[in-house]
Design a protein around this motif. Structure first.
Motif, PDB file in Angstrom:
ATOM      1  N   UNK A 154       0.828  -1.211   0.000  1.00 13.37           N
ATOM      2  CA  UNK A 154       0.000   0.000   0.000  1.00 13.37           C
ATOM      3  C   UNK A 154       0.864   1.264   0.000  1.00 13.37           C
ATOM      4  N   UNK A 155       1.781   1.434   0.971  1.00 14.93           N
ATOM      5  CA  UNK A 155       2.651   2.623   0.898  1.00 14.93           C
ATOM      6  C   UNK A 155       3.539   2.632  -0.341  1.00 14.93           C
ATOM      7  N   UNK A 156       3.992   1.449  -0.778  1.00 18.44           N
ATOM      8  CA  UNK A 156       4.836   1.409  -1.975  1.00 18.44           C
ATOM      9  C   UNK A 156       4.080   1.914  -3.199  1.00 18.44           C
ATOM     10  N   UNK A 157       2.798   1.588  -3.293  1.00 20.93           N
ATOM     11  CA  UNK A 157       1.996   2.093  -4.404  1.00 20.93           C
ATOM     12  C   UNK A 157       1.857   3.604  -4.381  1.00 20.93           C
ATOM     13  N   UNK A 158       1.716   4.169  -3.175  1.00 23.08           N
ATOM     14  CA  UNK A 158       1.622   5.630  -3.061  1.00 23.08           C
ATOM     15  C   UNK A 158       2.915   6.286  -3.530  1.00 23.08           C
ATOM     16  N   UNK A 159       4.039   5.741  -3.109  1.00 20.67           N
ATOM     17  CA  UNK A 159       5.325   6.300  -3.526  1.00 20.67           C
ATOM     18  C   UNK A 159       5.517   6.181  -5.032  1.00 20.67           C
ATOM     19  N   UNK A 160       5.064   5.075  -5.611  1.00 19.49           N
ATOM     20  CA  UNK A 160       5.186   4.905  -7.060  1.00 19.49           C
ATOM     21  C   UNK A 160       4.365   5.948  -7.810  1.00 19.49           C
ATOM     22  N   UNK A 161       3.176   6.238  -7.310  1.00 21.53           N
ATOM     23  CA  UNK A 161       2.334   7.251  -7.960  1.00 21.53           C
ATOM     24  C   UNK A 161       2.994   8.625  -7.885  1.00 21.53           C
ATOM     25  N   UNK A 162       3.564   8.960  -6.735  1.00 21.69           N
ATOM     26  CA  UNK A 162       4.213  10.270  -6.593  1.00 21.69           C
ATOM     27  C   UNK A 162       5.405  10.386  -7.533  1.00 21.69           C
ATOM     28  N   UNK A 163       6.140   9.287  -7.710  1.00 21.14           N
ATOM     29  CA  UNK A 163       7.309   9.323  -8.581  1.00 21.14           C
ATOM     30  C   UNK A 163       6.935   9.372 -10.060  1.00 21.14           C
ATOM     31  N   UNK A 164       5.891   8.657 -10.438  1.00 22.32           N
ATOM     32  CA  UNK A 164       5.577   8.495 -11.853  1.00 22.32           C
ATOM     33  C   UNK A 164       4.535   9.475 -12.369  1.00 22.32           C
ATOM     34  N   UNK A 165       3.704  10.013 -11.483  1.00 22.39           N
ATOM     35  CA  UNK A 165       2.635  10.911 -11.941  1.00 22.39           C
ATOM     36  C   UNK A 165       3.219  12.249 -12.388  1.00 22.39           C
ATOM     37  N   UNK A 166       2.672  12.779 -13.461  1.00 24.97           N
ATOM     38  CA  UNK A 166       3.150  14.052 -14.006  1.00 24.97           C
ATOM     39  C   UNK A 166       2.332  15.242 -13.518  1.00 24.97           C
ATOM     40  N   UNK A 167       1.121  14.996 -13.053  1.00 25.25           N
ATOM     41  CA  UNK A 167       0.240  16.098 -12.671  1.00 25.25           C
ATOM     42  C   UNK A 167      -0.150  15.988 -11.208  1.00 25.25           C
ATOM     43  N   UNK A 168      -0.305  17.164 -10.603  1.00 22.37           N
ATOM     44  CA  UNK A 168      -0.688  17.201  -9.193  1.00 22.37           C
ATOM     45  C   UNK A 168      -2.095  16.659  -8.973  1.00 22.37           C
ATOM     46  N   UNK A 169      -2.953  16.765  -9.995  1.00 24.16           N
ATOM     47  CA  UNK A 169      -4.325  16.280  -9.841  1.00 24.16           C
ATOM     48  C   UNK A 169      -4.352  14.775  -9.591  1.00 24.16           C
ATOM     49  N   UNK A 170      -3.454  14.046 -10.244  1.00 25.28           N
ATOM     50  CA  UNK A 170      -3.393  12.596 -10.040  1.00 25.28           C
ATOM     51  C   UNK A 170      -2.944  12.281  -8.615  1.00 25.28           C
ATOM     52  N   UNK A 171      -1.920  12.993  -8.155  1.00 20.91           N
ATOM     53  CA  UNK A 171      -1.416  12.760  -6.798  1.00 20.91           C
ATOM     54  C   UNK A 171      -2.479  13.112  -5.765  1.00 20.91           C
ATOM     55  N   UNK A 172      -3.183  14.220  -5.988  1.00 15.94           N
ATOM     56  CA  UNK A 172      -4.240  14.617  -5.052  1.00 15.94           C
ATOM     57  C   UNK A 172      -5.355  13.581  -5.013  1.00 15.94           C
ATOM     58  N   UNK A 173      -5.716  13.051  -6.170  1.00 16.78           N
ATOM     59  CA  UNK A 173      -6.774  12.036  -6.216  1.00 16.78           C
ATOM     60  C   UNK A 173      -6.369  10.782  -5.452  1.00 16.78           C
ATOM     61  N   UNK A 174      -5.134  10.347  -5.664  1.00 17.15           N
ATOM     62  CA  UNK A 174      -4.644   9.160  -4.958  1.00 17.15           C
ATOM     63  C   UNK A 174      -4.570   9.424  -3.454  1.00 17.15           C
ATOM     64  N   UNK A 175      -4.133  10.613  -3.074  1.00 16.64           N
ATOM     65  CA  UNK A 175      -4.069  10.953  -1.648  1.00 16.64           C
ATOM     66  C   UNK A 175      -5.450  10.932  -1.007  1.00 16.64           C
ATOM     67  N   UNK A 176      -6.421  11.494  -1.699  1.00 14.99           N
ATOM     68  CA  UNK A 176      -7.784  11.496  -1.164  1.00 14.99           C
ATOM     69  C   UNK A 176      -8.323  10.074  -1.022  1.00 14.99           C
TER      70      UNK A 176
END
Length: 380
Positions: free
Chosen positions: A153-175
């Motif tokens: 679970x935490x590893x997936x979050x870190x992967x999204x932060x590293x690979x995502x290009x837009x803040x909207x994607x990171x915000x969606x995953x965080x929510x």
């Protein structure tokens, strides 16, 4: 819920929330000093997000593993309480302590050296809050034996932060992750956060004298934080030679040795065990006997990490192995001696959690002295 949160907050932050004011003051001073120096760097937003998540999650995990606040929890468990309210109050109190006293100075440093946009700052703050909730949920999973879920679970979050290009994607995953963590904690058991450990049968020694090295070795092997921190330093020892080399006639080999001496759990043995310190100060002749063996223990631990660093350095950069070997011995014994003297003369007293102990400003005194020594040795 409000009363439980207030009681736990005062246990962690002080009766009058002294830790909050100290952290705010330190953050303001740090921001003003660094910003006024004019030092600026350019960093990707992902660096800020990753730091907010990783650092906050690490401190939060340390708090959850800590034993200092278990007495307050035990007292609360003796009274009637609502399970869900207690869990949210407990996690919120630990999260507030983590963000205000530990992550806030890191944010102050980041905001001082690099210009960030408003939404990047807000997203970094939300990443820190999300890290607190997800870490608490992952810790409960780990306690229940669901280790795979607690890791991926935490590893997936870190992967999204590293690979995502837009803040909207990171915000969606965080929510989504925050909502999932809150939902998981809502159905958790409050007693999952209470882990006093098993009471061991007292050992009886029949010899005339005890063995201080054996005691220290058992203490080191029984403490997971010491082992994990030492293993992390060994990993850093393999990585540092890739960063350091000769820069304009300056040999950076001693700089790595100075960095590797920051083994806080091993160097705060007396501060974290006040009963042991009191016994040593009361019994005649125990101070010198214990401190000598304690110095040898720290020297051995520092020597292991420094030896790995030396081997990796020789493989990557080469150089005079005899000179480097003497430098390793000098830095290992000097840092061990300074750590023992500092621990005996200036033990850390007023700490409320193990995280406060390990992040106390005193931990940087020996590395700073060693860095100054390394700077003098590095110039040729």
């Amino acid at each position: 819920m409000a009363k439980t949160f207030k009681a736990l907050s005062k246990q962690l932050l002080g009766a009058k929330y002294e830790s909050v004011f100290k952290s705010l003051t330190a953050s303001v001073i740090l921001f003003t000093a660094v910003y006024g120096s004019g030092f600026r760097i350019t960093a990707a937003p992902a660096v800020l997000y990753l730091t907010s998540v990783l650092f906050t999650a690490g401190v939060m995990w340390q708090l959850l593993e800590g034993k200092r606040h278990l007495e307050a929890m035990e007292g609360m468990f003796m009274l009637p309480f609502d399970n869900r309210s207690f869990i949210f109050s407990y996690v919120s109190a630990l999260g507030a302590h983590t963000l205000v006293t530990k992550t806030l100075p890191i944010w102050a440093l980041f905001f001082a050296v690099c210009p960030w946009k408003l939404w990047e700052t807000a997203l970094a703050a939300f990443c820190g809050c999300m890290a607190c909730a997800v870490t608490a949920a992952a810790w409960v999973m780990y306690r229940k034996g669901r280790i795979v879920s607690a890791i991926f679970w935490p590893a997936g979050i870190l992967a999204v932060i590293l690979l995502a290009d837009r803040e909207a994607v990171i915000l969606t995953v965080d929510l989504f992750c925050t909502a999932a963590a809150v939902l998981y904690l809502a159905f958790a058991d409050a007693y999952n956060f209470y882990c006093p450990g098993t009471e061991k049968k007292p050992a009886r020694h029949t010899g005339r004298t005890g063995s201080v090295p054996v005691y220290l070795l058992r203490y080191l092997m029984a403490d997971k934080s010491c082992l994990i921190n030492t293993a992390g330093l060994c990993g850093a020892a393999c990585f540092l030679p890739l960063l350091f080399g000769k820069v304009q006639g300056m040999d950076l080999f001693p700089i790595g040795l100075a960095v590797l001496c920051m083994n806080t759990p091993v160097c705060t043995l007396l501060s974290r065990d006040p009963d042991l310190e009191q016994s040593l100060r009361i019994l005649p002749g125990q101070a010198g006997r214990f401190c000598r063996k304690y110095c040898l223990l720290i020297f051995a631990v520092n020597g292991i990490t420094a030896g790995i660093y030396l081997c990796c350095w020789q493989i990557i950069h080469g150089g005079n192995s005899t000179t480097h070997g003497m430098t390793v011995f000098f830095f290992s014994i000097l840092s061990a001696g300074l750590s023992v003297v500092l621990e005996w003369k200036m033990p850390i007293r007023s700490w409320k959690t193990e995280s406060d102990l390990w992040h106390h400003p005193r931990k940087y005194l020996v590395p700073l002295i060693m860095l100054a020594t390394a700077a003098l040795v590095s110039f040729r």
